[in-house]
Design a protein around this motif. Structure first.
Motif, PDB file in Angstrom:
ATOM      1  N   ARG A 132       0.845  -1.192   0.000  1.00 12.17           N
ATOM      2  CA  ARG A 132       0.000   0.000   0.000  1.00 12.17           C
ATOM      3  C   ARG A 132       0.882   1.244   0.000  1.00 12.17           C
ATOM      4  O   ARG A 132       0.855   2.055   0.925  1.00 12.17           O
ATOM      5  N   PRO A 133       1.688   1.408  -1.056  1.00 10.92           N
ATOM      6  CA  PRO A 133       2.591   2.561  -1.099  1.00 10.92           C
ATOM      7  C   PRO A 133       1.829   3.864  -1.319  1.00 10.92           C
ATOM      8  O   PRO A 133       0.846   3.901  -2.057  1.00 10.92           O
ATOM      9  N   ALA A 138       7.096   5.251  -7.394  1.00 10.83           N
ATOM     10  CA  ALA A 138       8.140   6.248  -7.123  1.00 10.83           C
ATOM     11  C   ALA A 138       9.495   5.575  -6.929  1.00 10.83           C
ATOM     12  O   ALA A 138       9.639   4.635  -6.146  1.00 10.83           O
ATOM     13  N   ASP A 139      10.485   6.080  -7.633  1.00 10.43           N
ATOM     14  CA  ASP A 139      11.849   5.545  -7.557  1.00 10.43           C
ATOM     15  C   ASP A 139      12.804   6.698  -7.825  1.00 10.43           C
ATOM     16  O   ASP A 139      12.828   7.239  -8.933  1.00 10.43           O
ATOM     17  N   GLN A 176      10.808  -0.967  -5.896  1.00 14.33           N
ATOM     18  CA  GLN A 176      12.123  -0.928  -6.533  1.00 14.33           C
ATOM     19  C   GLN A 176      13.079  -0.027  -5.772  1.00 14.33           C
ATOM     20  O   GLN A 176      14.237  -0.392  -5.516  1.00 14.33           O
ATOM     21  N   ALA A 177      12.618   1.140  -5.372  1.00 17.74           N
ATOM     22  CA  ALA A 177      13.441   2.047  -4.586  1.00 17.74           C
ATOM     23  C   ALA A 177      13.725   1.473  -3.205  1.00 17.74           C
ATOM     24  O   ALA A 177      14.804   1.690  -2.642  1.00 17.74           O
ATOM     25  N   ALA A 178      12.771   0.741  -2.644  1.00 19.60           N
ATOM     26  CA  ALA A 178      12.977   0.141  -1.328  1.00 19.60           C
ATOM     27  C   ALA A 178      14.112  -0.876  -1.356  1.00 19.60           C
ATOM     28  O   ALA A 178      14.906  -0.961  -0.407  1.00 19.60           O
ATOM     29  N   THR A 212      16.156   4.021 -10.984  1.00 25.36           N
ATOM     30  CA  THR A 212      16.816   5.317 -10.842  1.00 25.36           C
ATOM     31  C   THR A 212      17.672   5.397  -9.594  1.00 25.36           C
ATOM     32  O   THR A 212      18.831   5.830  -9.641  1.00 25.36           O
ATOM     33  N   ALA A 213      17.115   5.026  -8.452  1.00 27.75           N
ATOM     34  CA  ALA A 213      17.889   5.065  -7.210  1.00 27.75           C
ATOM     35  C   ALA A 213      19.077   4.130  -7.294  1.00 27.75           C
ATOM     36  O   ALA A 213      20.173   4.437  -6.796  1.00 27.75           O
TER      37      ALA A 213
END
Length: 311
Positions: A132-133, A138-139, A176-178, A212-213
């Motif tokens: 539940r982001p 977002a990345d 993905q960013a996590a 990206t991150a």
């Protein structure tokens, strides 16, 4: 460092490295902006550190707490500091010591913005979490500075560091960013515990990452790995390319990149994490020549409160 759940001993210079990492976050962001006023890049991670501190305080009193929720409530206080209000229908936690200290910080012009995805993800009545982001898809590099905060908690299994980094990332970003945030936290922790020897482990942590991150983290690690073996000050200067030779005299004006333009292109989120990593390797020697920051008093108080609960 290991993945077995074994609890590591605190490194002998743990206190110095905690302090240096907190200073490094502020220094890297300030260096990137070339401005003495603080910004969201370093303010939000300091609030998240106070959220973890609050969880430690509850634990010290024998009361169980949810570290992710503590970080979220702290992040909401940071959001309020940066925007002047809480998100609509979100909790409005009471001020803590850090809010009172921030009220005393002298701002000459403005608090500089950071990664816009950070505030966008916090602008919700709900806490972002896996499944539940609040920042679906977002990345960005905005997850990197808070990964350094997740790595500060000593004497816990590496799996706990990963859990904290995942929770911190999901407050604003997506899966993905996590995953990149987890790797970034493990890299900082390995550097705190092993110094320069940790660099050999970093490629395996980076290999499965995408996005990206992840690309930003790879570039940071590549530059800092290239400086392994240098003195702390030289490694700092090498990262910022301050020791590169001047452009050749026969290079055309059209091809030359003005220094001001190159400096303006720096990402405070990236440089904040990079200097935190240098500080994790070298301790306070990495930022020994840094100018004073408007946040120094807050960082000193945060460090002292943190160490009082961990040693």
């Amino acid at each position: 460092m290991n993945e077995t759940g074994e609890i590591a001993l605190l490194p002998e210079n743990y206190s110095d490295k905690v302090f240096a990492i907190l200073l490094g976050l502020a220094d890297g962001a300030t260096h990137a902006r070339d401005d003495i006023d603080p910004g969201a890049t370093e303010i939000l991670p300091l609030y998240l550190a106070d959220g973890l501190l609050e969880a430690l305080e509850w634990a010290n009193d024998g009361v169980a707490s949810d570290e992710a929720a503590c970080m979220w409530l702290a992040a909401l206080r940071g959001y309020n500091k940066l925007t002047g209000s809480f998100p609509d229908n979100a909790p409005q936690p009471l001020d803590r010591w850090i809010d009172k200290e921030f009220a005393r910080v002298e701002i000459f012009e403005t608090i500089h913005p950071g990664d816009p995805l950070n505030l966008a993800g916090l602008d919700s009545k709900d806490m972002g979490q896996p499944g539940r982001p609040t920042g679906p898809g977002a990345d960005s590099a905005g997850v990197l500075p808070r990964a350094a905060i997740a790595a500060l908690l000593g004497r816990v299994p590496v799996s706990t560091t990963a859990t904290l980094a995942r929770s911190a990332a999901f407050l604003t970003h997506d899966a993905q960013a996590a995953e990149t945030g987890i790797a970034a936290a493990k890299i900082i922790r390995s550097a705190m515990e092993q110094g320069e020897d940790a660099a050999a482990q970093w490629p395996s942590l980076l290999e499965p990452l995408e996005g990206t991150a992840a690309q930003a983290l790879r570039e940071i690690v590549d530059r800092i790995s290239a400086g392994i073996g240098l003195s702390p000050a030289a490694a700092y200067n090498a990262y910022f390319a301050e020791n590169e030779p001047e452009q050749a005299e026969d290079e055309s004006d059209i091809d030359a990149v003005p220094a001001a333009s190159a400096e303006a292109a720096r990402d405070p989120e990236v440089d904040a994490y990079a200097v935190a990593l240098l500080s994790a390797i070298h301790g306070s020697d990495a930022v020994g020549e840094r100018p004073a920051s408007a946040l120094d008093d807050i960082i000193s108080e945060l460090h002292d409160r943190w160490m009082a609960l961990l040693v």
